[in-house]
Design an enzyme around this catalytic site. Structure first.
Site, PDB file in Angstrom:
ATOM      1  N   SER A 239      28.303   0.830 -34.519  1.00  0.00           N
ATOM      2  CA  SER A 239      28.827   0.862 -36.478  1.00  0.00           C
ATOM      3  C   SER A 239      29.909   0.335 -36.687  1.00  0.00           C
ATOM      4  O   SER A 239      30.752  -0.331 -36.399  1.00  0.00           O
ATOM      5  CB  SER A 239      28.986   2.422 -37.006  1.00  0.00           C
ATOM      6  OG  SER A 239      30.419   2.462 -36.350  1.00  0.00           O
ATOM      7  N   ASP A 240      29.996   0.307 -38.016  1.00  0.00           N
ATOM      8  CA  ASP A 240      30.680  -0.656 -38.771  1.00  0.00           C
ATOM      9  C   ASP A 240      32.074   0.525 -38.846  1.00  0.00           C
ATOM     10  O   ASP A 240      31.856   1.425 -39.061  1.00  0.00           O
ATOM     11  CB  ASP A 240      31.087  -1.122 -40.548  1.00  0.00           C
ATOM     12  CG  ASP A 240      32.112  -2.393 -40.684  1.00  0.00           C
ATOM     13  OD1 ASP A 240      33.126  -2.556 -40.641  1.00  0.00           O
ATOM     14  OD2 ASP A 240      32.125  -3.428 -41.689  1.00  0.00           O
ATOM     15  N   TRP A 241      33.484   0.001 -38.915  1.00  0.00           N
ATOM     16  CA  TRP A 241      34.501   1.432 -38.882  1.00  0.00           C
ATOM     17  C   TRP A 241      34.401   2.024 -40.152  1.00  0.00           C
ATOM     18  O   TRP A 241      34.668   1.996 -41.204  1.00  0.00           O
ATOM     19  CB  TRP A 241      35.778   0.012 -39.157  1.00  0.00           C
ATOM     20  CG  TRP A 241      35.957  -0.380 -37.602  1.00  0.00           C
ATOM     21  CD1 TRP A 241      37.475   0.199 -37.233  1.00  0.00           C
ATOM     22  CD2 TRP A 241      34.849  -0.876 -36.387  1.00  0.00           C
ATOM     23  NE1 TRP A 241      37.665  -0.503 -35.260  1.00  0.00           N
ATOM     24  CE2 TRP A 241      36.271  -0.931 -35.240  1.00  0.00           C
ATOM     25  CE3 TRP A 241      33.888  -1.381 -36.168  1.00  0.00           C
ATOM     26  CZ2 TRP A 241      35.941  -1.585 -34.189  1.00  0.00           C
ATOM     27  CZ3 TRP A 241      33.656  -1.774 -35.143  1.00  0.00           C
ATOM     28  CH2 TRP A 241      34.372  -2.306 -34.253  1.00  0.00           C
ATOM     29  N   GLY A 242      34.050   2.946 -39.471  1.00  0.00           N
ATOM     30  CA  GLY A 242      34.002   4.077 -40.589  1.00  0.00           C
ATOM     31  C   GLY A 242      32.227   4.230 -41.277  1.00  0.00           C
ATOM     32  O   GLY A 242      32.352   5.259 -41.623  1.00  0.00           O
ATOM     33  N   ALA A 243      31.546   3.216 -40.502  1.00  0.00           N
ATOM     34  CA  ALA A 243      30.264   3.685 -41.512  1.00  0.00           C
ATOM     35  C   ALA A 243      28.951   4.515 -40.917  1.00  0.00           C
ATOM     36  O   ALA A 243      28.125   5.219 -41.177  1.00  0.00           O
ATOM     37  CB  ALA A 243      29.767   2.424 -41.533  1.00  0.00           C
TER      38      ALA A 243
END
Length: 813
Positions: free
Chosen positions: A223-227
């Site tokens: 995942s993208d960071w926090g996605a």
């Protein structure tokens, strides 16, 4: 470790341990299972270098950003840069590099355009595959990103990119498909945004059906960071690894989801096996222990960074002014806000702390000194978005350059960090406070920054402060800027920070004052602060620049943007160069026609003055060797061979996404369909400012004798290519294909093949390019499948999308 050994290891894991391996433990490290010898995996940003954890303070090589690399149109060079950045990642003890970024330039004001490889899916995919192969040759996994349609920073965490299947398949998925099939990247990052209403990290049709089943991708989806927002939908949709840690949506929540039957444990097992294979492929099992990060400044990397930067620079216009002869030059003036403090990279997660930076004025000064000459200099105007940091040396603690940074946990008694910050003053330079040794400092915490500030100029100074958190700035214990009691939301810190608060303070030159900043965290993914101080000019800067330019034989005018204007987290508001730069350019061109304008920006800018300039060089954001590479191009030590990887429009209103950007009600319609980038300008018969593929040289190339042949599902395009000038040079041969009869909504021509050819002066060669007939197929909405491209086609060969030299016909089947 083979597949059987991985399966044996899997059987020994408890469900909780499996889930631990599918979550981040810290900002840059994954979970681990020490009892079974399963180590943590470490990742690092980014596409133009390997930063490391950002907390070690170790510097890194800064290579040109993505759009500059793409403008080389050179697969071999991209592979070389990939090898070097893979080596850089290993020096930071990282097993996965979070790059390349292969989203497309749907709009020229996209905040991360500088990171990407331009507007064309074929060019992007081919160059990405070369880069990935280079990185992974070093035993480091490349993570292509951001899958998919992450083409704007506007509401980037929630916006839904709305587009039909044909547009998705032929344009936005295509670069990922090429990279996956030709380079087999070991990882892929899912995007923040939604695609037709479904979060990209939960999109089973894209992540499972298309990516894995159709394309055969067998790597890890990160995942993208926090996605990762949806425990059940993320795992069921195909997301393997949630980052960063500590987990927000996995842990016990995922254990419970498996126990309840909402998530099949077999899906968890598949994801764990992929993580184990990635650890094996990157050598993590063989070397499981963390190793301190290193700053290894290799001479080979310096030379490669310089060569890549020079090859990516595009000579947009030249009316006989270039190349300049510095060996016998008269007086040379260097002017502009980016001449002394230019921009080598964009803002956001891709940035690195470079080993060094060579700026244009420094490099030009060194080149002129060989002839006993010295340039004159004038800034001309300021172009900052936020007030710049004080110059190094202006801040000190007990006589030592830098600032004292102390961080405290909630009670504020004993500092968990107390150190002298000397490299960009730590997180005040815009670096997210990621924590100590890669571990995050838990909220709540407070921090103080203190130093003595020595002004160089009498009079008023502007002081600014912005933060993701609460901040106050004091000078000699007097509160000057209050960004604590009341904040205005801004676009700093990836859209999570405040607007900049400013105040004016009078200083006396040479009289030191005490500067202190107080900080308190808030509940947020990111925290940090930034401040700036700038003396108010005592005279008109543009008038001063005009005077300097008028007194010189030739002028190098360096203008552009900065990492504040071009950054992850926010798009630009317009195509205009910031500040008073347009006024400066026009005034300097009027004062001295022998002016070369250098654009130090990572995306399209307006150039209403273009036809009045004798020479224009698009330098992009070219990495640590900016100044040296620029001198190479200006003097002809390197014959420019960069070609535009994106179209520069005359006006923002001319661009294909203009009627639809940024969208409304949480949706961004891709109403332009297939007509993105140069396809739009061709279909609408709009003259671009600088066409896709354009780039001049100090020599000339001639095309002749076009041949088109079909055999075994492959189209071969041949022509004679000759260097008819007096210098060796490189030409980028471009092949565009489109239907003979226009079809509404379908591109007139599309790039289908390219190659970069080096020719000595007077040399001639037969250039040969091939196109697979399958790559000419189109996606049918009716049958929901690829359809053979039967019919009559125009084959255009030339030096840009608008500079066609030869035309032939192709009939399929």
């Amino acid at each position: 470790m083979n597949e059987a050994e991985r399966l044996s290891l899997l059987k020994q894991l408890t469900l909780a341990e499996k889930v631990e391996l599918l979550s981040g433990k810290g900002m840059w490290v994954t979970g681990s299972v020490p009892r079974l010898g399963i180590p943590a995996l470490k990742v690092t940003d980014g596409p133009n270098g390997a930063r490391g954890d950002g907390a070690s303070g170790k510097t890194a090589a800064s290579f040109p950003v993505g759009i500059c690399l793409a403008s080389t149109w050179n697969r071999t060079l991209l592979a070389e840069v990939g090898v070097a950045i893979g080596q850089e990642a290993k020096s930071k003890n990282a097993q996965v590099l979070l790059g390349p970024t292969i989203n497309l330039h749907r709009t020229p004001i996209g905040g991360r355009n500088f990171e990407c490889y331009g507007e064309d899916p074929l060019l992007t995919g081919e160059l990405a595959a070369a880069f990935v192969n280079g990185v992974q040759s070093q035993g480091v996994g490349a993570c292509i990103k951001h899958f998919v349609c992450n083409d704007t920073e506007y509401q980037r965490h929630t916006i839904s990119s709305e587009l039909d299947e044909r547009t998705l398949r032929e344009i936005y998925l295509r670069p990922f498909e090429i990279a996956v099939k030709r380079a087999r990247p070991w990882a892929l990052m899912s995007a923040y945004n939604r695609v037709n209403g479904t979060y990209a990290s939960s999109h089973a049709r894209l992540l499972r059906d298309v990516l894995r089943e159709e394309w055969g991708f067998d790597g890890v989806v990160i995942s993208d960071w926090g996605a990762a927002l949806e425990t059940v939908h993320n795992l069921n949709g195909g997301l393997d690894l949630e980052m960063p840690g500590p987990t927000r949506t996995r842990g016990q929540a995922l254990v419970d989801a498996v126990s309840s039957g909402a998530v099949a444990e077999s899906l968890v097992d598949d994801a764990v096996l992929r993580m184990l294979r990635l650890m094996e492929d990157t050598g993590r099992f063989a070397a499981p222990d963390p190793v301190p990060e290193e700053a290894v400044d290799r001479l080979a990397h310096r030379a490669l960074a310089r060569r890549a930067a020079a090859e990516g620079m595009v000579l947009i216009r030249n009316e006989g002014l270039l190349p300049l002869d510095f060996s016998g030059a008269g007086k040379v003036a260097v002017v502009g806000p980016n001449a002394l403090r230019g921009q080598i990279q964009g803002g956001g997660s891709s940035g690195v702390s470079p080993h060094y930076q060579v700026m244009p004025f420094e490099a030009i000064s060194a080149a002129l000194s060989n002839a006993g000459n010295k340039p004159t200099y004038a800034v001309g105007c300021h172009a900052h978005k936020y007030l710049p940091l004080p110059p190094q040396g202006a801040l000190s603690v007990d006589g030592q350059p830098g600032m004292r940074l102390r961080c405290f946990h909630g009670d504020g008694q004993m500092p968990v960090l107390d150190q002298l910050i000397q490299a960009d003053y730590g997180f005040i330079g815009g670096l997210v406070l990621g924590g100590l040794n890669g571990e995050r400092i838990a909220h709540p915490f407070t921090a103080t920054l203190e130093a003595d500030f020595l002004p160089e100029q009498d009079g008023e100074h502007e002081v600014g402060l912005l933060s993701a958190g609460l901040t106050k700035l004091f000078i000699d214990d007097e509160l000057v800027v209050d960004n604590w009691e009341q904040q205005t939301p801004g676009d700093s810190f990836f859209g999570m920070g405040s607007a900049e608060q400013r105040a004016r303070v009078s200083f006396s030159a040479g009289r030191s004052v005490q500067l202190r900043i107080q900080f308190a965290s808030v509940e947020a993914l990111l925290t940090g602060l930034r401040f700036g101080i700038l003396a108010v000019p005592l005279k008109d800067l543009t008038s001063e620049a005009v005077e300097v330019a008028a007194g010189a034989e030739s002028v190098v005018l360096v203008v552009g943007t900065s990492a504040d204007w071009e950054s992850e987290g926010n798009d630009r508001g317009s195509l205009a160069l910031p500040g008073e730069q347009q006024r400066l350019i026009e005034a300097v061109l009027d004062a001295n026609p022998r002016t070369v304008v250098v654009i130090n920006a990572g995306a399209a800018v307006e150039m209403p003055w273009l036809q009045g300039a004798a020479a224009v060089v698009q330098a992009w954001l070219p990495g640590q060797e900016f100044g040296n590479a620029l001198v190479d191009v200006l003097t002809g030590a390197v014959n420019p061979s960069g070609r535009m990887a994106t179209t520069f429009p005359g006006r923002l209103e001319d661009t294909p996404a203009y009627p639809y950007y940024p969208g409304e009600d949480g949706k961004s319609p891709y109403g332009e369909g297939l007509l993105m980038g140069y396809r739009w300008y061709d279909a609408q018969e709009i003259e671009p400012l600088v066409p896709f593929g354009h780039g001049l040289s100090y020599t000339r190339f001639a095309y002749s004798d076009l041949e088109i042949e079909r055999r075994g599902g492959v189209v071969t395009v041949r022509c004679s290519l000759a260097n008819v000038g007096e210098r060796a040079g490189q030409e980028v041969m471009q092949v565009y294909v489109g239907p003979t009869d226009s079809v509404p909504g379908r591109p007139v021509l599309e790039l289908k093949a390219f190659d970069k050819v080096h020719l000595e002066a007077g040399e001639q060669t037969t250039a040969t390019l091939t196109i697979a007939e399958d790559d000419l197929a189109w996606w049918s909405l009716e049958s929901d499948a690829w359809t053979p491209a039967d019919g009559s086609y125009r084959v255009a060969v030339g030096a840009s999308s608008r500079d066609v030299r030869l035309v032939g016909e192709l009939v399929l089947p």
